[in-house]
Structures are given as C-alpha cells and as structure tokens.
Design a protein around this motif. Structure first.
Motif, short mmCIF file in Angstrom:
data_model
loop_
_atom_site.label_atom_id
_atom_site.label_comp_id
_atom_site.label_asym_id
_atom_site.label_seq_id
_atom_site.Cartn_x
_atom_site.Cartn_y
_atom_site.Cartn_z
N GLU A 1 -7.06 17.88 -17.04
CA GLU A 1 -8.05 18.49 -16.98
C GLU A 1 -9.24 18.92 -17.35
OE1 GLU A 1 -6.47 20.92 -13.74
OE2 GLU A 1 -4.72 19.84 -13.10
N GLY A 2 -9.46 19.07 -18.52
CA GLY A 2 -9.90 19.64 -19.10
C GLY A 2 -9.75 21.13 -19.93
N LYS A 3 -8.80 21.58 -19.26
CA LYS A 3 -8.23 23.54 -19.98
C LYS A 3 -8.05 22.71 -21.86
CE LYS A 3 -6.64 24.34 -15.53
NZ LYS A 3 -5.46 24.88 -14.63
N ALA A 4 -8.13 24.13 -22.12
CA ALA A 4 -7.97 23.91 -23.68
C ALA A 4 -6.18 24.37 -23.79
CB ALA A 4 -8.34 25.66 -23.92
N TYR A 5 -5.29 23.50 -24.57
CA TYR A 5 -4.15 24.08 -24.70
C TYR A 5 -3.59 25.59 -24.55
CZ TYR A 5 0.22 23.10 -27.80
OH TYR A 5 0.92 23.40 -28.18
N SER A 6 -4.11 26.07 -25.34
CA SER A 6 -3.41 27.69 -25.01
C SER A 6 -3.70 28.32 -23.71
CB SER A 6 -4.70 28.67 -26.44
OG SER A 6 -6.30 27.90 -26.18
N GLU A 7 -4.95 27.71 -23.50
CA GLU A 7 -5.38 28.61 -21.80
C GLU A 7 -3.98 28.14 -21.07
OE1 GLU A 7 -8.21 27.95 -18.44
OE2 GLU A 7 -8.86 26.50 -20.45
N VAL A 8 -3.12 26.30 -21.15
CA VAL A 8 -2.99 26.67 -20.02
C VAL A 8 -0.76 26.61 -20.40
CG1 VAL A 8 -1.63 24.21 -19.39
CG2 VAL A 8 -3.81 24.24 -19.64
N VAL A 9 -1.23 26.59 -22.14
CA VAL A 9 0.01 27.20 -22.62
C VAL A 9 0.77 28.53 -21.60
CG1 VAL A 9 1.71 28.07 -24.56
CG2 VAL A 9 0.54 25.47 -24.47
N LYS A 10 -0.36 29.78 -22.29
CA LYS A 10 -0.48 30.97 -21.49
C LYS A 10 -0.30 30.81 -20.17
CE LYS A 10 -3.20 32.64 -25.35
NZ LYS A 10 -4.51 32.91 -25.86
N GLU A 11 -1.16 30.07 -19.78
CA GLU A 11 -0.60 30.09 -17.89
C GLU A 11 0.84 30.06 -17.41
OE1 GLU A 11 -4.80 28.15 -16.47
OE2 GLU A 11 -3.23 26.76 -15.49
N LEU B 1 -2.31 30.14 -30.74
CA LEU B 1 -2.16 28.85 -30.05
C LEU B 1 -3.69 28.40 -30.28
CD1 LEU B 1 -0.09 29.60 -26.93
CD2 LEU B 1 -0.25 27.79 -29.20
N PRO B 2 -4.90 29.65 -29.79
CA PRO B 2 -5.98 28.45 -29.95
C PRO B 2 -7.02 27.78 -30.97
CG PRO B 2 -6.03 30.64 -29.18
CD PRO B 2 -4.68 30.56 -29.72
N GLU B 3 -5.78 27.31 -32.38
CA GLU B 3 -6.57 27.30 -33.52
C GLU B 3 -5.66 25.58 -33.05
OE1 GLU B 3 -4.14 28.47 -37.06
OE2 GLU B 3 -3.94 30.68 -36.42
N LEU B 4 -4.93 25.75 -32.19
CA LEU B 4 -4.56 23.61 -32.17
C LEU B 4 -5.30 23.83 -30.73
CD1 LEU B 4 -0.77 24.77 -31.41
CD2 LEU B 4 -2.13 24.16 -33.81
N ASP B 5 -6.63 24.10 -30.22
CA ASP B 5 -7.29 23.39 -29.17
C ASP B 5 -7.98 22.54 -29.40
OD1 ASP B 5 -5.66 25.74 -27.28
OD2 ASP B 5 -7.94 26.77 -27.77
N GLU B 6 -8.48 22.57 -30.58
CA GLU B 6 -9.40 21.45 -31.12
C GLU B 6 -9.12 20.42 -31.19
OE1 GLU B 6 -11.88 22.49 -34.25
OE2 GLU B 6 -12.66 20.68 -34.45
N GLU B 7 -7.98 20.26 -31.63
CA GLU B 7 -7.11 18.56 -32.03
C GLU B 7 -6.13 18.39 -30.84
OE1 GLU B 7 -6.17 17.54 -34.51
OE2 GLU B 7 -4.61 15.52 -33.51
N TYR B 8 -5.96 18.91 -30.28
CA TYR B 8 -5.52 18.60 -29.07
C TYR B 8 -6.01 17.76 -27.68
CZ TYR B 8 -0.75 19.54 -30.39
OH TYR B 8 0.86 19.81 -30.85
N ALA B 9 -7.50 19.29 -27.58
CA ALA B 9 -8.66 18.41 -26.98
C ALA B 9 -8.89 16.53 -27.56
CB ALA B 9 -9.83 19.12 -27.04
#
Ligand SMILES: NC(=O)c1ccc[n+]([C@@H]2O[C@H](COP(=O)([O-])OP(=O)(O)OC[C@H]3O[C@@H](n4cnc5c(N)ncnc54)[C@H](OP(=O)(O)O)[C@@H]3O)[C@@H](O)[C@H]2O)c1
Length: 373
Positions: free
Chosen positions: A207-217, A279-287
């Motif tokens: 859905e376009g959410k950041a990795y760190s965001e979904v994990v935290k959610e 976690l945000p360090e990983l956002d770009e790679e997964y996106a």
C-alpha cells in the motif's frame, strides 16, 4: 434422513471414551477445552466419541481426575491460569515436572496427549506416549521440528498423531497435503504465506507504507510477538515449512531450511526500543524491492517455497494474479502444485492464527486420532 438430510446411520449410539491429557492450559488450551465442551453432542451423535479432560499440566505441576475433571473445575482452573497463577497452587493441584506428572497418569491407548505449550521440552514425552499406544495431537511446532530420527519415530504410527494446527492454525493445510499424497498424485512444489504477521506487513508495504511504520503499527496492535524480531526473523515460518517438507517426504533438519530474516544481523543484539528506533534505516531497501516487483507486474510476499530438493523461506516476487499475489492481510494461503493439477494449484486459505481457529484444528485431529484403528 433427519431434518438436516444426513442419514441416520451416521449417528452412533455407542460411545468410546477418550482421556484427554492437556499440556499447556494457556490461550489455545482454553479454546480446546471450550470447543470440546460445546461439541459434546456432535461428538457423541456423529462419531460415538466422548472426550474427558483428565489432566491439565503446566510447567509448575498438574491437576488430574481419572474419571474426567468436572466442567466447572476446568473453567476455574483455566481462569486461574489466565490470571497468571500456576497449576500447582490450584485447589487439588500437585507440584511436579512433566515427567512425574505424566507418570502419575495412566498413559495408555485410551489417552490422547494434547500439546498446547510452546516448548520443545515436550518432545520426549510425546514420543513416549505414542510408544504406549496413546494418541498425540500438537499445536506446538517445536516437537515436529525435532531431529529427524526422533521425528521418524513419531511418524511410525501416523494415524495416532495429529499436527494440523502447527501450520495455518485450524486451516486444513496438513490435511490437504496428506490427502494429495494419499491419492498418488505427485507433488511438484508447495508455496505458501504462513505468517499472519508477515502477511500484514507485506500488505502494508504494497500500500506504500514504510517498513518501519508497518512494523511499529503491528507491534502496537499486538499482531507481533512482544519482540517483533521473533516474527521478522522468519523462524516461525521456517518451522512450518520444515513440517510440510517432512510430511511430503524430505529428511531435512531445521538447519537445512534457508531463512531470510527481515532485518540485518547487526540488529539482532539491540534491545527492543533500540531495534524499533533503528527500523527506518531499512525503509528505503524494502520500498525499492516492492517497487521493483510492482514494475515487473509482481507482488512481493514473504513465502515458504518447498520443492523436492529445498526448503526456502524469504521474500519472493510472485505473479500479481496468482493466489499468493492476490492475497492481502493476515490470512495464510498455501498453493500445492501437483502433476495432475498442473499449473492450476490446489489452494487452501484461511486464518493462520487465533486461539479459536487453532482449537478447530486440534479437535478435528482429536476426532481423527480417536477413530483411528
Ligand atoms: N495462539 C495462536 O493463534 C496459535 C496458533 C497456532 C499454533 N499456536 C501454538 O500453540 C501453542 C500455545 O500457544 P498459546 O497462544 O496458547 O500460548 P500460551 O497462552 O502462552 O500458553 C502456553 C501454555 O503452556 C504452558 N507451558 C509453558 N511451558 C510449559 C512446560 N514446560 N510444560 C507444561 N506447560 C508449559 C504455559 O503455562 P506456564 O508457563 O505457567 O507453565 C501456558 O499455559 C504454541 O506452541 C503456539 O505456537 C498458537
């Protein structure tokens, strides 16, 4: 026929008693007791079976009653456990380790040991109980992932052991695989999404959410284990993959399953808050990986892929229009590719977690094991 159109001949009058020994009266154990109670009439009428819970065992001790523990006592004991107390301190309970608890009970062919713990400490007792002719039903994956030699021992009496709920909770994944194997059709490949938590994560990423965001959610909503790395590490999926692979016929050990964790090695030693903060360090790679899949007309999923030679667990771009590609949310889904079904796999989909659905798998297994000759 009766009112529901079922032939009356299926309604058995005689009753076979099954003595249920419950290891782990937690969330799932409680749901099993509730389902056994509410299904009593069906079990008697359709199957001629009467299940009596004769013992509740936790890591502190046990409660036992050879004629079956009364419903009200079971309810109070389960409520006692739910409030964080131990079996040994319950009225009538005894302190014991699992070995002494089980030897105090008569484990014979009229008994069925149900493992609703999450520990591999139960494995030798399950093997021993099967050796005594008792049935064994487990929602606990760890015993099914024991060294292969021991697994082989457990599977010497396949009609006496049930482990439907180890993969996809109550959703009949194990049953379907057994059924295909029994037919003689040749399985070519098994591919599945076997983690509700990682399914939720992959849908969020799509859905376009950041990795760190979904994990935290997911963490906040209680969809992950208290330490999200227990889900993101892929080990739970790896265990399920090994169970399916062994049932198909492999002699794999846990170390033969290739697992791709969804965080780098250097994140493993952090404490939970530091892990969440990193976690945000990983956002770009997964996106990037999600976008690449999208460009190729595919969808990125966390998948267990099993064939005759390998068992791999990790991210995979699958065709968008395939059953796995269309999957969204926390459901589990398994595709069975076989020679006869060709490129249209048999697909099983359903809830992959939840105490009540897990109990459906366990109680279904209990009936099958009880009816086995
Ligand atoms: N919840 C689900 O949706 C789901 C779905 C599929 C499969 N499963 C599997 O089902 C199992 C149980 O899950 P759950 O959610 O019910 O966990 P839970 O609520 O934590 O219950 C586990 C129970 O096992 C007991 N226990 C722990 N170590 C023990 C030992 N050495 N001997 C005897 N009892 C022991 C615990 O009590 P004490 O610690 O006080 O001894 C507790 O009563 C796990 O293997 C899980 O992976 C769960």
């Amino acid at each position: 026929s009766n009112a529901r159109g079922r032939p009356d001949s299926r309604e058995k009058m005689t009753s076979k008693s099954v003595r249920v020994v419950l290891l782990g009266p937690g969330l799932v154990g409680r749901a099993v007791c509730n389902l056994l109670k509410s299904s009593r009439a069906i079990h008697a009428q359709r199957h001629g079976l009467k299940f009596d819970v004769v013992s509740l065992i936790d890591s502190s001790g046990y409660l036992a009653e050879s004629k079956g523990i009364a419903d009200e006592t079971i309810s109070s004991a389960l409520a006692w456990k739910q409030s964080g107390k131990r079996m040994k301190d319950f009225q009538g309970g005894s302190a014991a380790d699992m070995k002494s608890a089980l030897s105090a009970l008569d484990i014979d062919p009229s008994a069925c040991v149900v493992d609703c713990t999450g520990t591999d400490a139960t494995t030798p007792f399950l093997v021993e109980s099967l050796g005594k002719g008792a049935g064994v039903v487990t929602a606990n994956k760890k015993p099914m992932c024991c060294p292969f030699e021991m697994y082989k021992k457990m599977m010497e009496t396949p009609t006496k052991i049930g482990f439907e709920s180890t993969v996809g909770a109550g959703t009949p994944v194990v049953h379907t695989l057994n059924h295909i194997i029994a037919s003689g059709d040749k399985i070519v490949k098994i591919q599945g999404a076997l983690s509700g938590t990682l399914g939720y994560l992959m849908s969020g990423l799509q859905e376009g959410k950041a990795y760190s965001e979904v994990v935290k959610e997911a963490h906040k909503l209680g969809f992950t284990e208290p330490d999200p790395r227990d889900d993101l590490g892929g080990m739970d999926v790896a265990r399920k993959a090994l169970i399916l692979s062994r049932l198909w016929g492999s002699h794999f050990e846990m170390k033969d399953v290739k697992v791709e964790p969804l965080f780098p090695e250097r994140f493993a030693s952090l404490d939970i808050p530091d892990f969440m903060a990193a976690l945000p360090e990983l956002d770009e790679e997964y996106a990037k990986q999600v976008q690449q899949a999208e460009k190729d007309g595919k969808a990125l999923r966390y998948v267990a892929s099993i064939d005759e030679k390998s068992c791999v667990v990790g991210l995979k771009a699958v065709e968008k229009e395939s059953p796995l590609g269309r999957l969204s949310g926390s459901d589990n889904l398994v595709e069975f590719y076989t020679e006869i079904y060709g490129n249209k796999p048999v697909v099983v989909q359903g809830a992959g977690a939840g105490d009540a659905v897990t109990a459906v798998g366990i109680v279904g297994d209990l009936v099958r094991v009880a009816l086995a000759k």
